[in-house]
Design a protein around this motif. Structure first.
Motif, short mmCIF file in Angstrom:
data_model
loop_
_atom_site.label_atom_id
_atom_site.label_comp_id
_atom_site.label_asym_id
_atom_site.label_seq_id
_atom_site.Cartn_x
_atom_site.Cartn_y
_atom_site.Cartn_z
N LYS A 65 0.39 -9.24 24.64
CA LYS A 65 0.47 -8.09 25.53
C LYS A 65 0.00 -6.83 24.80
CE LYS A 65 4.25 -9.84 28.41
NZ LYS A 65 5.61 -9.59 28.96
N ALA A 66 -0.93 -6.11 25.42
CA ALA A 66 -1.53 -4.94 24.78
C ALA A 66 -0.50 -3.87 24.44
CB ALA A 66 -2.61 -4.36 25.69
N ASP A 67 0.53 -3.72 25.27
CA ASP A 67 1.53 -2.67 25.05
C ASP A 67 2.51 -3.01 23.94
OD1 ASP A 67 0.46 -1.10 27.01
OD2 ASP A 67 1.83 -1.77 28.58
N LYS A 68 2.42 -4.23 23.39
CA LYS A 68 3.32 -4.64 22.30
C LYS A 68 2.57 -4.96 21.01
CE LYS A 68 6.95 -6.74 25.21
NZ LYS A 68 7.72 -8.00 25.46
N ASN A 69 1.27 -5.03 21.07
CA ASN A 69 0.48 -5.48 19.93
C ASN A 69 -0.08 -4.29 19.16
OD1 ASN A 69 -1.32 -6.66 18.14
ND2 ASN A 69 -1.95 -8.24 19.60
N VAL A 70 0.64 -3.86 18.13
CA VAL A 70 0.22 -2.71 17.33
C VAL A 70 -1.03 -3.03 16.52
CG1 VAL A 70 1.63 -3.24 15.29
CG2 VAL A 70 1.11 -0.86 15.84
N PHE A 71 -1.24 -4.30 16.19
CA PHE A 71 -2.39 -4.70 15.38
C PHE A 71 -3.68 -4.54 16.18
CE2 PHE A 71 1.39 -7.28 14.50
CZ PHE A 71 1.65 -6.89 13.19
N GLN A 72 -3.67 -5.00 17.42
CA GLN A 72 -4.84 -4.86 18.27
C GLN A 72 -5.06 -3.39 18.63
OE1 GLN A 72 -6.95 -7.48 19.11
NE2 GLN A 72 -8.25 -5.75 19.71
N ALA A 73 -3.96 -2.65 18.82
CA ALA A 73 -4.08 -1.22 19.14
C ALA A 73 -4.82 -0.48 18.03
CB ALA A 73 -2.70 -0.62 19.35
N ALA A 74 -4.55 -0.85 16.76
CA ALA A 74 -5.24 -0.22 15.63
C ALA A 74 -6.73 -0.51 15.67
CB ALA A 74 -4.62 -0.69 14.31
N SER A 134 14.25 -11.75 0.04
CA SER A 134 13.46 -11.53 1.24
C SER A 134 13.49 -12.81 2.06
CB SER A 134 12.03 -11.16 0.88
OG SER A 134 11.23 -11.03 2.03
N GLU A 135 13.29 -12.69 3.36
CA GLU A 135 13.26 -13.85 4.24
C GLU A 135 12.29 -14.90 3.71
OE1 GLU A 135 14.01 -16.52 6.61
OE2 GLU A 135 14.99 -14.66 7.29
N ARG A 136 12.78 -16.14 3.51
CA ARG A 136 11.95 -17.19 2.91
C ARG A 136 10.94 -17.76 3.90
NH1 ARG A 136 14.17 -21.87 1.06
NH2 ARG A 136 12.46 -22.10 -0.43
N ARG A 137 11.27 -17.74 5.19
CA ARG A 137 10.37 -18.31 6.21
C ARG A 137 10.07 -17.25 7.27
NH1 ARG A 137 12.96 -23.34 8.75
NH2 ARG A 137 10.83 -23.68 9.47
N PRO A 138 9.45 -16.14 6.87
CA PRO A 138 9.23 -15.06 7.84
C PRO A 138 8.16 -15.42 8.87
CG PRO A 138 8.11 -14.57 5.80
CD PRO A 138 8.91 -15.82 5.56
N LEU A 139 8.35 -14.87 10.05
CA LEU A 139 7.35 -14.99 11.10
C LEU A 139 6.28 -13.93 10.83
CD1 LEU A 139 6.63 -16.43 13.77
CD2 LEU A 139 7.87 -14.60 14.97
N LEU A 140 5.10 -14.37 10.45
CA LEU A 140 4.06 -13.47 9.99
C LEU A 140 2.89 -13.42 10.97
CD1 LEU A 140 4.04 -14.62 6.25
CD2 LEU A 140 5.15 -12.58 7.19
N LEU A 141 1.95 -12.57 10.66
CA LEU A 141 0.73 -12.46 11.46
C LEU A 141 -0.14 -13.69 11.21
CD1 LEU A 141 -0.30 -10.16 13.33
CD2 LEU A 141 -1.78 -9.46 11.45
#
Length: 470
Positions: free
Chosen positions: A173-182, A205-212
């Motif tokens: 969703k465009a309104d939630k995606n800061v990466f695409q907005a940049a 730090s979180e060992r299994r982070p949800l990443l890009l």
């Protein structure tokens, strides 16, 4: 001078009060502004509001609801009165993203066009465990004002994203995606700093982070060709991305920071293998680049060696708390990065590579910052001081792990994973107990400790003490 004369500090020029207020927290700064007109005028000086942190707090503690959202009133006042002065803005959102932030979303949306941000930092929602990727819900109204700020920024040069909801439902969703907005904002195409989920702290730090995803990471890096500083986590990195950073149409990179997240038998968290030729091309294009590595979980030494090849310009390597390092990898560092490595930091107490550490310092002519919490003898502490002398910028050693009696060189080395071994009498004992009895902590021998402190201080040319807080 008449000592009875009272000084009227209220008559100090505004510029002097600005310098004073710079050193005060916001609450004290406000109280000081009520003293007189000069201080009140200084309180509104633009230089005091160049950097600001806007927080949205969540529920915490035994008697507070986990779904509570608390918007500090200072946020509203700061944005409405000083928003046009903001240049470096940090959003720290610790509240649940599925609970409405109410009026704050409206105020932020109404004022973002007044911001003149050159630097934005987002810590939104915290890093989430990958197992919860499809469970969390995020309200668009809570995220959209921050996404719009990035999409409409005119002067942005630095974008730091410490955490952000990267669930599939958000990225689509465009309104939630800061990466695409940049990437959609052509006015910030000359961004010079990009940091995505980087970790600065050696704490857990979180060992299994949800990443890009790797493909979206690559797309962003490829889009921003003027980057001089880039920070990523290893699961987001690939050999193709390193090749991308070596392209001739790009600005030369000055710093590449990599936070290592590794999980055995998990394809998503494998350490990427980068061939030496790819690192060589990377270094040839980015002639002044420095690679900084923070290891957040234990990694087999052969995996690290296949990642950090000899042509990698490694300048700084740190191991987080509770992260053990194999002595084979320390030996590899000593033999491979002799002319580049400047910093080595190790915060785990169970360090069993004392001799390899000495060899690392002996071989690495540029190494001038050392933090080591493992076991080390007085003899080797003094030897470290002699090796570098006054060139040591940082030499932090854990006082409780400095021992006075070195290990018996005639006894066989005990592998770091061994739990039970024979002692000098041929009896099987726990390895930890064996090490405990064969070494005497310096804390029990004040005289030897003082001799060591004096010798090291003399070599460093300044007063030195082992670190009691490590």
């Amino acid at each position: 001078m008449n000592v009875d004369t009272e000084c009227d500090f209220g008559t100090l020029p505004v510029v002097a009060w600005v310098r004073v207020l710079e050193h005060l927290p916001l609450k004290d700064r406000y109280h000081a502004s009520l003293v007189c007109s000069n201080v009140f005028e200084a309180f509104s000086h633009p230089s005091l509001w160049r950097s600001v942190t806007l927080t949205v707090e969540g529920g915490s503690g035994k008697f507070r609801s986990l779904h509570m959202v608390n918007i500090p009133q200072r946020n509203f006042h700061l944005v409405q009165k000083f928003g046009r002065m903001f240049h470096h803005i940090t959003f720290s959102v610790l509240a649940p993203l599925d609970e409405s932030f109410g009026e704050w979303n409206t105020v932020l949306a109404d004022n973002i066009k007044r911001f003149n941000a050159s630097s934005l930092t987002f810590d939104v929602g915290g890093l989430k465990n990958i197992a919860k990727g499809g469970v969390m819900r995020t309200l668009t109204e809570n995220i959209k004002p921050m996404v719009d700020l990035v999409r409409n920024s005119l002067y942005l040069k630095s974008l730091v994203i410490k955490s952000w909801p990267t669930f599939a439902s958000s990225l689509n969703k465009a309104d939630k995606n800061v990466f695409q907005a940049a990437m959609d904002n052509d006015k910030i195409r000359n961004l010079t700093k990009l940091s995505i989920f980087d970790c600065d702290s050696v704490a857990w730090s979180e060992r299994r982070p949800l990443l890009l995803p790797v493909d979206l990471t690559h797309k962003m890096v490829e889009h921003f060709k003027s980057l001089s500083h880039l920070a990523l986590r290893s699961p987001m990195l690939s050999e193709d991305l390193i090749r991308c950073l070596s392209c001739g149409d790009r600005q030369r990179l000055q710093q590449l920071k990599i936070s290592i997240n590794y999980l055995p038998q998990n394809e998503s968290f494998e350490i990427p293998q980068i061939t030496d030729s790819v690192w060589r091309d990377f270094t040839n294009h980015n002639t002044k680049v420095r690679v900084h590595v923070l290891v957040l979980s234990r990694v087999p030494h052969h995996s690290m060696e296949m990642f950090l090849r000899p042509s990698c310009p490694l300048y700084n390597i740190r191991f987080g708390e509770f992260v053990r390092c194999d002595k084979e990898f320390v030996a590899y560092l000593a033999n491979t990065f002799t002319s580049s490595l400047e910093t080595f930091e190790y915060y785990e107490e169970d360090g069993d590579f004392e001799q390899e550490l000495i060899s690392l310092v002996e071989c690495s002519s540029q190494l001038c910052r050392l933090v080591y919490c493992g076991k080390i003898s007085i003899k080797h502490v003094i030897h470290l001081a002699e090796l570098r002398g006054a060139e040591w910028q940082v030499l932090h050693l854990a006082r409780k792990n400095i021992y006075t009696v070195p290990k018996n060189a005639n006894e066989p080395e005990i592998d770091g994973d061994t739990v039970i071994a024979k002692n000098s009498s041929g009896e099987y004992v726990l390895v930890n107990m064996l090490k405990f009895h064969e070494q005497t902590s310096i804390t029990s021998n004040g005289e030897e400790e003082q001799i060591m402190i004096d010798r090291v201080s003399q070599k460093l040319g300044r007063k030195w003490f082992p670190d009691s807080d490590m």
